[in-house]
Design a protein around this motif. Sequence first.
Motif, mmCIF file in Angstrom:
data_model
loop_
_atom_site.group_PDB
_atom_site.id
_atom_site.type_symbol
_atom_site.label_atom_id
_atom_site.label_comp_id
_atom_site.label_asym_id
_atom_site.label_seq_id
_atom_site.Cartn_x
_atom_site.Cartn_y
_atom_site.Cartn_z
ATOM 1 N N UNK A 249 0.850 -1.194 0.000
ATOM 2 C CA UNK A 249 0.000 0.000 0.000
ATOM 3 C C UNK A 249 0.882 1.239 0.000
ATOM 4 N N UNK A 250 0.275 2.362 -0.334
ATOM 5 C CA UNK A 250 0.972 3.641 -0.284
ATOM 6 C C UNK A 250 1.289 3.989 1.173
ATOM 7 N N UNK A 251 2.531 4.362 1.423
ATOM 8 C CA UNK A 251 2.974 4.673 2.789
ATOM 9 C C UNK A 251 2.518 6.055 3.255
ATOM 10 N N UNK A 252 2.261 6.967 2.314
ATOM 11 C CA UNK A 252 2.007 8.360 2.683
ATOM 12 C C UNK A 252 0.889 8.539 3.709
ATOM 13 N N UNK A 253 -0.274 7.858 3.563
ATOM 14 C CA UNK A 253 -1.314 8.047 4.573
ATOM 15 C C UNK A 253 -0.886 7.618 5.982
ATOM 16 N N UNK A 254 0.146 6.775 6.068
ATOM 17 C CA UNK A 254 0.608 6.273 7.368
ATOM 18 C C UNK A 254 1.807 7.049 7.917
ATOM 19 N N UNK A 255 2.462 7.839 7.066
ATOM 20 C CA UNK A 255 3.769 8.406 7.413
ATOM 21 C C UNK A 255 3.743 9.195 8.729
ATOM 22 N N UNK A 256 2.782 10.114 8.872
ATOM 23 C CA UNK A 256 2.732 10.947 10.081
ATOM 24 C C UNK A 256 2.531 10.085 11.326
ATOM 25 N N UNK A 269 12.265 2.105 2.180
ATOM 26 C CA UNK A 269 12.366 1.562 0.832
ATOM 27 C C UNK A 269 11.003 0.970 0.480
ATOM 28 N N UNK A 270 10.431 1.444 -0.633
ATOM 29 C CA UNK A 270 9.150 0.913 -1.071
ATOM 30 C C UNK A 270 9.372 -0.214 -2.074
ATOM 31 N N UNK A 271 8.630 -1.295 -1.907
ATOM 32 C CA UNK A 271 8.693 -2.451 -2.805
ATOM 33 C C UNK A 271 7.342 -2.643 -3.489
ATOM 34 N N UNK A 272 7.357 -3.287 -4.651
ATOM 35 C CA UNK A 272 6.120 -3.617 -5.353
ATOM 36 C C UNK A 272 6.135 -5.104 -5.702
ATOM 37 N N UNK A 273 5.972 -5.945 -4.656
ATOM 38 C CA UNK A 273 5.927 -7.385 -4.900
ATOM 39 C C UNK A 273 4.480 -7.867 -5.009
ATOM 40 N N UNK A 274 4.278 -8.960 -5.717
ATOM 41 C CA UNK A 274 2.973 -9.618 -5.783
ATOM 42 C C UNK A 274 3.227 -11.093 -6.045
ATOM 43 N N UNK A 275 2.216 -11.905 -5.847
ATOM 44 C CA UNK A 275 2.373 -13.340 -6.129
ATOM 45 C C UNK A 275 2.743 -13.569 -7.578
ATOM 46 N N UNK A 358 2.168 2.892 -7.860
ATOM 47 C CA UNK A 358 0.908 2.159 -7.974
ATOM 48 C C UNK A 358 -0.199 3.163 -7.683
ATOM 49 N N UNK A 359 -1.051 3.416 -8.676
ATOM 50 C CA UNK A 359 -2.084 4.442 -8.510
ATOM 51 C C UNK A 359 -3.396 3.872 -7.993
ATOM 52 N N UNK A 360 -3.566 2.550 -8.052
ATOM 53 C CA UNK A 360 -4.797 1.962 -7.515
ATOM 54 C C UNK A 360 -5.064 0.589 -8.101
ATOM 55 N N UNK A 361 -6.330 0.190 -8.024
ATOM 56 C CA UNK A 361 -6.778 -1.077 -8.583
ATOM 57 C C UNK A 361 -7.859 -0.763 -9.613
ATOM 58 N N UNK A 362 -7.828 -1.442 -10.749
ATOM 59 C CA UNK A 362 -8.822 -1.159 -11.788
ATOM 60 C C UNK A 362 -10.224 -1.498 -11.284
ATOM 61 N N UNK A 363 -10.322 -2.419 -10.317
ATOM 62 C CA UNK A 363 -11.634 -2.748 -9.740
ATOM 63 C C UNK A 363 -11.934 -1.924 -8.495
ATOM 64 N N UNK A 364 -10.936 -1.218 -7.978
ATOM 65 C CA UNK A 364 -11.137 -0.397 -6.780
ATOM 66 C C UNK A 364 -11.189 1.067 -7.199
ATOM 67 N N UNK A 379 -5.967 9.285 -1.771
ATOM 68 C CA UNK A 379 -4.790 9.365 -0.894
ATOM 69 C C UNK A 379 -4.157 10.757 -0.945
ATOM 70 N N UNK A 380 -4.074 11.311 -2.142
ATOM 71 C CA UNK A 380 -3.511 12.652 -2.299
ATOM 72 C C UNK A 380 -4.400 13.697 -1.625
ATOM 73 N N UNK A 381 -5.712 13.545 -1.761
ATOM 74 C CA UNK A 381 -6.651 14.502 -1.162
ATOM 75 C C UNK A 381 -6.535 14.507 0.356
ATOM 76 N N UNK A 382 -6.428 13.313 0.946
ATOM 77 C CA UNK A 382 -6.302 13.238 2.404
ATOM 78 C C UNK A 382 -4.973 13.820 2.861
ATOM 79 N N UNK A 383 -3.911 13.523 2.116
ATOM 80 C CA UNK A 383 -2.587 14.059 2.458
ATOM 81 C C UNK A 383 -2.602 15.587 2.450
ATOM 82 N N UNK A 384 -3.188 16.164 1.393
ATOM 83 C CA UNK A 384 -3.241 17.628 1.291
ATOM 84 C C UNK A 384 -4.112 18.227 2.386
ATOM 85 N N UNK A 385 -5.220 17.552 2.699
ATOM 86 C CA UNK A 385 -6.158 18.084 3.696
ATOM 87 C C UNK A 385 -5.542 18.138 5.092
#
Length: 500
Positions: A249-256, A269-275, A358-364, A379-385
């Motif tokens: 997941x994106x770390x930014x919403x959790x950073x603070x 370090x951000x990783x993008x692993x999947x099965x 990773x910008x999201x899920x095509x189904x999400x 995520x960007x909107x919450x970060x800015x707010x």
Amino acid sequence: MISLKSALAKPFAARVKRSVLKWANNPIETQEKVFQHLISEATSTVFGKDHDFISINSHADFVKRVPVRDYEDLKPYVERVVEGEKNVLWKGKPLYFAKTSGTTSGAKYIPITKESMPTHVEAARNAILLYIAETGNAKFVDGKMIFLQGSPILEEKNGVQLGRLSGIVAHYVPKYLQKNRMPSWETNCIDDWETKVEAIVEETLPENMSVISGIPSWVQMYFERINQKTGKKVGDVFKNFNLFIFGGVNYEPYRAKFESLIGRKVDSIELYPASEGFFAYQDKQKEKGMLLQLNSGIFYEFIKADEFFNSSPKRLTLKDVEVGVNYVMIISTSAGLWAYNIGDTVEFTSVKPYRVIVSGRIKHFISAFGEHVIGKEVEQALKEALANTNIQVSEFTVAPQINPSEGLPYHEWFIEFENEPNNIPQIIENIDKSLQKQNSYYLDLIKGKVLQPLVITSVKKNGFQDYMKSIGKLGGQNKIPRLSNDRNIADALTKLKLTK
């Protein structure tokens, strides 16, 4: 005093960096080689024969013969592999099946082969080595390292071992890191997540922890337990903890929240692993995005997200992508996945070299009214707010409210605040302004009085954990979707008597 292990890590890191740069600086040629190798190796498989691989010489040939598929579409082939048949999607039989939770298809069995398994391990290793090469920081290799992961106990299905990806990868920790690795094998095998976290806390508290890794939402749970048990910040308990490795997941919403729990900033370090494959990792501390893995037995195609549901959307290769466009990522791999839609959307932050977020899920997404709001936007909107405030968010998700008891429909934001704010109306206004700025469709719907501004529903402490527990998905690699186009999650959260 510098240890032998940390001293040796630096030249090794420099060597690996040179190797990575070699393919990263020749991206199109690298991908063409991967493509030709994959087609050649799978020509005599059942799938290769069914799709006339012997006649494929170019990407255009491939597009004509191999349609884009998701797991449901590929399932008839996968089921033959699961039943023990050889040479179906890839030569021979897979080494493992990574078992994942499917939304429509129940359990999903993703093959991992002799050719694909090393790419998972190598990418994870290289992410750390490139960090060492860039920063010169190798001291952490002498401390203890933890990865919050699934159980390494594997089942067997028709001669093939089966388990969660993180549990499979646990069998491949290099020998030189075995003594540093936490938690113990016994603790890793505990199924119940809450029991497991308590055991991890007990094991790690006396240790010199230098690296902590895992999905942010579950690492947060571990950090909170440490705070509760010791009354201290994580950074005071583990004075040499200076590297956080995360993915999923994106770390930014959790950073603070994390910096508050730790008590100081640490490198990450951000990783993008999947099965289905290890697709990217962060290669620079100050550059946005993760380096796309072009030399890992994965051939990539990209479809513009806003064209994806058209009857025949254009499939682009790497040479045709642009920075800042939202794409559905399609993969073909040495595990036998062909033109496979993993469901993720990505955005390129750079094409020299190729880096993605990773910008999201095509189904999400939310498009109940044609707004097509995606994960990156919320995520960007919450970060800015919440910028320049001391408000911290533990978790959140967003869903449409199509039939409110009164007034216009709206987007409902379920947010678990760490410290309940007293200025919710201002936060609503800030989030809504940011969304309108990012998404012109949403702006038009607000201006046209089709939607009213969003509504925030405050979630009680640990409410999201309670929800995940109620559906049997607490811990491991499970994570809450950022947004949904229906009310399934929203209604379940509401039933847990969340407070307004």
